[in-house]
Each structure stands twice: as C-alpha cells, then as structure tokens.
Design a protein around this motif. Sequence first.
Motif, short mmCIF file in Angstrom:
data_model
loop_
_atom_site.label_atom_id
_atom_site.label_comp_id
_atom_site.label_asym_id
_atom_site.label_seq_id
_atom_site.Cartn_x
_atom_site.Cartn_y
_atom_site.Cartn_z
N ILE A 1 4.30 -21.18 -2.85
CA ILE A 1 3.04 -21.35 -3.73
C ILE A 1 1.76 -21.60 -2.80
O ILE A 1 2.09 -22.55 -1.99
N LYS A 2 0.76 -20.93 -2.64
CA LYS A 2 -0.35 -21.08 -1.98
C LYS A 2 -1.36 -21.64 -2.78
O LYS A 2 -1.84 -20.68 -4.04
N ASN A 3 -2.09 -22.57 -2.74
CA ASN A 3 -3.43 -23.04 -3.46
C ASN A 3 -4.68 -22.86 -2.67
O ASN A 3 -4.62 -23.12 -1.59
N LEU A 4 -5.65 -22.09 -3.40
CA LEU A 4 -6.68 -21.41 -2.63
C LEU A 4 -8.11 -22.10 -3.30
O LEU A 4 -8.03 -22.01 -4.61
N SER A 5 -8.79 -22.81 -2.51
CA SER A 5 -10.03 -23.69 -3.10
C SER A 5 -11.27 -22.47 -3.28
O SER A 5 -12.09 -22.72 -3.99
#
Length: 277
Positions: free
Chosen positions: A263-267
């Motif tokens: 899982i990649k979290n992108l701001s």
Amino acid sequence: MSLTESFELFEPFEPLDPFEPLRASEIRRRLSTGVLWSMEEIHVFPELESTNAWALQHGVCGDVCIADQQSAGRGRRGREWQSPAGMNVYLSVRWCFKPVPEHLPLLSLVTGLAVAEALEDCAIHGHGLKWPNDVYYDGKKLGGILLEAVGSLKDVVIGIGLNVNMLPESGAAIDQPWTSLQQIRGEPVERHALMVAILQRLIPRLKAFPRLDITQFQQDWQRRDLLQGREVLVQSGTETLQGLASGVDNRGQLKITLYDGSIKNLSSADVSVRLGM
C-alpha cells in the motif's frame, strides 16, 4: 451537537432569476442566525481577478468573498479556472485556527464533503468527490476546491468554484470533460440559493474542524469517494504508479493498493482513473 443538528433549517424564499447579479444582502437574509454569528462580512464583487487572492490580501478571519466573474481564477498547481460572468459560484472563505489542528491536511476533503451536502440540499444528486479536491458528476468535473495558507498555517483561505449555469459554448477552452448544474438538471439553478446552501454546510464544519471525528470523517468520505476500488494511474513527481484506490488514511492521504499487495500513501499527486474501468 452533531453537524446534522447544527444545520439550521430556514424559511423558503421566493426564487430569484438564476442570472441575477449576486447580492450580499440577499445571501445574509437567507442564512441562519448561527451561521451569521460565526462569520464576519460577506463581500460581493462584480469582478475580481480571484476571490482567493482578494481574501489572502484583504480578508480577515471569517470573511466571505464572492465574485460574479473572475479574470484570473485558478485551480491546483496554477491551472486556470474558467470563470465567465454571472454563471457560476466563485467563493472564498478566510478561516483561522488557534492552535493549528494536527489534522489540517484533511481540511480540503472536509470542504468537499460540505459542498457535496450543499448540492444535495438543493435537490442535486448523483455527484461524488475525487481525491483530493474535485466534485464530479458522471465522469465530468463539476467543481473544485483550492486551499491557500496565509503566512502561517493558522490562517487558511478556502476557495470553491462550481459550474452552475455554464453551457458548453462557454467552456469551449476547457481541456477536460466538464459539466454544470444546468446541464445536469436541464434548467438554470439559482445561485443565491446555492451560495446559502454551501455556507450553511461549510461554516459548521469549519467550526467543528478542530474536534473532527476522524473515523466519522472517513466514513463520510467513503460514501462519496469516486475512486474507491477503481484502478488508477498515479503520477507523483517522476514516479508513475498503478493500482487500486483504497480510500484515505487519517491524514487525508490517498491509499493505493499496488499489484504486489503493498500500500502506498500519497499526500499530493495527479490521479487519473483509467478509461474503461
């Protein structure tokens, strides 16, 4: 008191001509007492370069800036926002937080929820939210939100643009699929009523924001999240990612489940839903 309870109903007013110039007195007359007490002045201009720019330069905490036309409207990343006269909503609110909430990055998304609720209050349905700050209907952009800080993060200008009565010939220069409320409903929409509905929803959410229930926020967002479960292509700087959009985390970051299961979290990123999905 919940946000639902704090939304005060007000007496219906006779509808005005949808293309009538906006008047601060008419907007104030329709707002509930609680919302009026929480605001400062409503400034309405026939034309401005940008309501956000005016609020940044001249506004004080609680001020609302509205224009009938913008000559230099802008969206995220400096993109131009088409702003013809007398057709749409161009609205900015300057708001102050003391102290600055740790969850301030959620403010754009919370604003989106307020706009979505306001549209429903005006009997408009079928729209949703595209992370981080766009309102869409049937795969076409209906509106957007632009937040800008005033020096320190404690002062924020919240800009909202909505396509209301704009017809296709007025938006010929727009380089992406778009729509307007008039195209959706098949008839013009009264802008005074829409302005009031937005402020009736937005101001209580701004007041409650320092005590935001993150879990409730995530549930509210998930119900309107147009990317949830969709295959997306993400351009983040020089990195290109593909995966499934999996909601937002407690900081408002977009969660992407990549094909390897990570899982990649992108701001902050440009997110596009793959055609045909």
